[in-house]
Design a protein around this motif. Structure first.
Motif, PDB file in Angstrom:
ATOM      1  N   GLY A 355       0.812  -1.202   0.000  1.00 47.90           N
ATOM      2  CA  GLY A 355       0.000   0.000   0.000  1.00 47.90           C
ATOM      3  C   GLY A 355       0.846   1.252   0.000  1.00 47.90           C
ATOM      4  N   GLU A 356       0.187   2.424  -0.045  1.00 51.21           N
ATOM      5  CA  GLU A 356       0.920   3.685  -0.081  1.00 51.21           C
ATOM      6  C   GLU A 356       1.459   4.075   1.292  1.00 51.21           C
ATOM      7  N   THR A 357       0.990   3.378   2.328  1.00 49.36           N
ATOM      8  CA  THR A 357       1.490   3.599   3.688  1.00 49.36           C
ATOM      9  C   THR A 357       1.382   2.279   4.439  1.00 49.36           C
ATOM     10  N   SER A 358       1.406   2.324   5.748  1.00 45.54           N
ATOM     11  CA  SER A 358       1.280   1.092   6.521  1.00 45.54           C
ATOM     12  C   SER A 358       0.016   0.342   6.103  1.00 45.54           C
ATOM     13  N   CYS A 359       0.131  -0.998   5.941  1.00 42.65           N
ATOM     14  CA  CYS A 359      -0.947  -1.755   5.309  1.00 42.65           C
ATOM     15  C   CYS A 359      -2.266  -1.694   6.085  1.00 42.65           C
ATOM     16  N   ASN A 360      -2.210  -1.446   7.403  1.00 40.89           N
ATOM     17  CA  ASN A 360      -3.462  -1.352   8.145  1.00 40.89           C
ATOM     18  C   ASN A 360      -4.117   0.027   8.021  1.00 40.89           C
ATOM     19  N   LEU A 361      -3.418   0.971   7.369  1.00 42.74           N
ATOM     20  CA  LEU A 361      -3.982   2.300   7.150  1.00 42.74           C
ATOM     21  C   LEU A 361      -4.151   2.619   5.669  1.00 42.74           C
ATOM     22  N   ALA A 362      -3.526   1.839   4.805  1.00 40.46           N
ATOM     23  CA  ALA A 362      -3.525   2.140   3.376  1.00 40.46           C
ATOM     24  C   ALA A 362      -4.915   1.985   2.761  1.00 40.46           C
ATOM     25  N   ARG A 363      -5.171   2.781   1.716  1.00 44.07           N
ATOM     26  CA  ARG A 363      -6.451   2.729   1.011  1.00 44.07           C
ATOM     27  C   ARG A 363      -6.281   2.234  -0.421  1.00 44.07           C
ATOM     28  N   PHE A 364      -5.057   2.266  -0.935  1.00 40.12           N
ATOM     29  CA  PHE A 364      -4.792   1.853  -2.315  1.00 40.12           C
ATOM     30  C   PHE A 364      -3.645   0.839  -2.306  1.00 40.12           C
ATOM     31  N   PHE A 365      -3.880  -0.305  -2.934  1.00 41.02           N
ATOM     32  CA  PHE A 365      -2.888  -1.371  -2.946  1.00 41.02           C
ATOM     33  C   PHE A 365      -2.495  -1.727  -4.376  1.00 41.02           C
ATOM     34  N   TYR A 366      -1.196  -2.038  -4.550  1.00 38.76           N
ATOM     35  CA  TYR A 366      -0.658  -2.415  -5.841  1.00 38.76           C
ATOM     36  C   TYR A 366       0.045  -3.762  -5.722  1.00 38.76           C
ATOM     37  N   CYS A 367      -0.143  -4.597  -6.732  1.00 36.86           N
ATOM     38  CA  CYS A 367       0.475  -5.921  -6.774  1.00 36.86           C
ATOM     39  C   CYS A 367       1.738  -5.834  -7.628  1.00 36.86           C
ATOM     40  N   HIS A 368       2.909  -6.050  -7.009  1.00 38.78           N
ATOM     41  CA  HIS A 368       4.195  -5.988  -7.691  1.00 38.78           C
ATOM     42  C   HIS A 368       4.607  -7.405  -8.074  1.00 38.78           C
ATOM     43  N   VAL A 369       4.819  -7.619  -9.362  1.00 40.28           N
ATOM     44  CA  VAL A 369       5.022  -8.966  -9.898  1.00 40.28           C
ATOM     45  C   VAL A 369       6.478  -9.138 -10.357  1.00 40.28           C
TER      46      VAL A 369
END
Length: 396
Positions: A355-369
Motif C-alpha cells: 500500500g501507499e502507507t502502513s498496510c493497516n492504514l492504506a487505502r490503495f494497494f498495488y500488486c508488484h510482480v
C-alpha cells in the motif's frame, strides 16, 4: 570416581573432538555428530553412584541428579550467580515436567553458562559418595501420546514450509503457549482467538540432521501407527541429498552466478537476488493474499518488458536495484506490504501487495510482480519476505 574411570576417558575423547572443531569453526552447534554421545556420557557420569528410589510414608520418591542440583541451590551452598540463574531458569520452564527433563535442561543451561562444575564441589547427602551428577537430551525421556500435538498431515499439506514442518514433527508451542499437556479445547480456543492471523508454532523435529528418528519421539510415532521404516528412509535420503548439495555448492561457489553474468554496479548488494521485475498493477482497497492471483494475471496480460533488478531483502524492507545502473527502482517497508505469494499455474512468478502507507492504514494497494530464474528461487524469496514479516512483527 577414579581419574582412570572408563567414562572419564570416553568423555575426554569427545571433549577433544568438540574443542578441536570449535577452534576450526568458532562454534559447536547442536547438530554436531559428537554432541549427542558427549551428553550421553556426561549423563552417565552424573548418575554414577546415585542412590535409587527413596521410600517414604507417602510412597516411593524417585530421585535423580536434579534433586542434588536443586538441594545445592536451596541450601545456597554455591555463590555462583550463573549456577543460580541456570537453576531458576529450569524451575520456571513449562516445557519440562519430570526429574529427568529438568536435569537435562539444567545441563544445557549449565554448559552454556559454564557452571556445570558447581554441584561437584559440595558433599551430596542424597548420594552414597560425594560429588556425582549427570545430563541428557533436553527433553523428558519419552513423550506421552496424550500430551503432545503430533503433525500427521498427509503429503502436500505442509508443502508451504518444506524442510521446516514435516510429518512426525511435534508441535511444542502454539502462539507462544507450551502444548505439553494442553487440552484439545484450549487448542481450538487459541485458533479461534487468533482467527485470520498467521499461525505461529514451534516444532520439535522428529529426526536429526542425519535422518535418524529422535529416540524419545519414537513411542509417540508408533502410537500414531506411522511407518517408522519409511519415515527413516525418507529423511535419510533427504539428508544425503542435502549433504551432496552442500558439497557441490562448496566445490563450485560461482555456479549460481553463471546464469546472470555481469550484474553491474548492483553487485555491491551481496544479499540481493537477481530477478525480473514485471511491473505493478492496482488491485483496489484490499491487500490480502486473495488478490494476488488476479493481480499477477492482470500484470502479465499486458506483456510487460522485464526489468532486470536485484531484489534485496533487508532487515526492515525490500529494495529493488537496477542491475545496469545500480539505482534504486522501488523500496517498500515490510509494514507497507500486506501479503505475498504466487499462482499455482505460474510458479516462477511471485508477487507482493503493498500500500501507499502502513498496510493497516492504506487505502490503495498495488500488486508488484516478479519472474524468478526457477520455481525454487521464487519459493526462497517468498520465504525471505515471510521472515521479514516476522522480524517486523516482533520489532514493532
Amino acid at each position: 570416581m577414579s581419574v582412570s574411570h572408563p567414562l572419564l576417558k570416553e568423555l575426554k575423547n569427545y571433549v577433544l573432538i568438540l574443542t578441536k572443531d570449535a577452534q576450526t569453526h568458532n562454534e559447536v552447534l547442536d547438530d554436531h555428530p559428537s554432541m549427542v554421545p558427549f551428553c550421553q556420557v556426561l549423563e552417565r557420569i552424573f548418575r554414577e553412584g546415585l542412590v535409587g528410589p527413596v521410600y517414604t510414608p507417602f510412597g516411593i520418591t524417585k530421585r535423580d541428579y536434579w534433586s542434588v542440583v536443586e538441594s545445592v541451590y536451596q541450601e545456597r551452598i554455591s555463590v555462583s550467580s550463573s549456577f543460580h540463574h541456570s537453576v531458576e531458569a529450569v524451575q520456571k520452564s513449562q516445557r519440562v515436567h519430570t526429574q529427568q527433563g529438568r536435569g537435562r535442561l539444567f545441563l544445557r543451561c549449565a554448559l552454556f553458562k559454564r557452571c556445570l562444575h558447581v554441584p561437584y564441589r559440595v558433599p551430596d547427602p542424597v548420594r552414597e559418595e560425594p560429588g556425582r551428577v549427570r545430563p541428557g537430551r533436553l527433553c523428558d525421556g519419552s513423550r506421552d501420546p496424550g500430551r503432545d500435538l503430533p503433525l500427521t498431515a498427509p503429503p502436500g499439506v505442509a508443502a508451504q514450509v518444506p524442510d521446516k514442518v514435516e510429518s512426525g514433527d511435534i508441535v511444542d508451542e502454539l502462539y507462544g503457549e507450551c502444548c505439553y499437556g494442553m487440552r484439545r479445547g484450549r487448542v481450538s480456543s487459541l485458533l479461534k482467538l487468533y482467527q485470520g492471523m498467521p499461525v505461529y508454532i514451534s516444532v520439535v523435529k522428529c529426526h536429526s540432521v542425519t535422518g535418524d528418528l529422535y529416540p524419545p519421539v519414537i513411542p509417540l510415532l508408533e502410537h500414531l501407527r506411522l511407518d517408522l521404516a519409511q519415515l527413516t528412509a525418507t529423511y535419510q535420503a533427504k539428508a544425503q541429498q542435502q549433504r551432496r548439495q552442500a558439497e557441490s555448492a562448496a566445490a563450485a561457489p560461482e555456479r549460481a552466478d553463471a546464469a546472470e553474468p555481469d550484474p553491474g554496479p548492483a553487485a555491491q548488494y551481496v544479499a540481493g537476488t537477481p530477478v525480473h521485475y514485471m511491473g505493478a498493477g492496482f488491485v483496489g482497497n484490499r491487500g490480502d493474499v486473495t488478490v494476488i492471483e488476479i493481480g499477477v494475471e492482470n500484470v502479465l496480460r499486458n506483456q510487460p518488458e522485464p526489468h532486470k533488478v536485484q531484489l534485496v531483502l533487508g532487515e526492515t524492507g525490500i529494495t529493488l536495484v537496477d542491475r545496469a545502473t545500480g539505482e534504486v527502482v522501488r523500496k517498500h517497508c515490510y509494514t507497507e506490504i500486506a501479503s505475498c505469494g504466487r499462482r499455482n499455474d505460474r510458479l516462477r512468478h511471485f508477487a507482493y501487495v503493498a500500500g501507499e502507507t502502513s498496510c493497516n492504514l492504506a487505502r490503495f494497494f498495488y500488486c508488484h510482480v516478479f519472474e524468478a530464474v526457477d520455481e525454487e528461487q521464487a519459493r526462497t524469496v517468498l520465504h525471505g519476505i515471510a521472515e521479514g514479516f516476522r522480524r517486523t512483527h516482533f520489532a514493532v
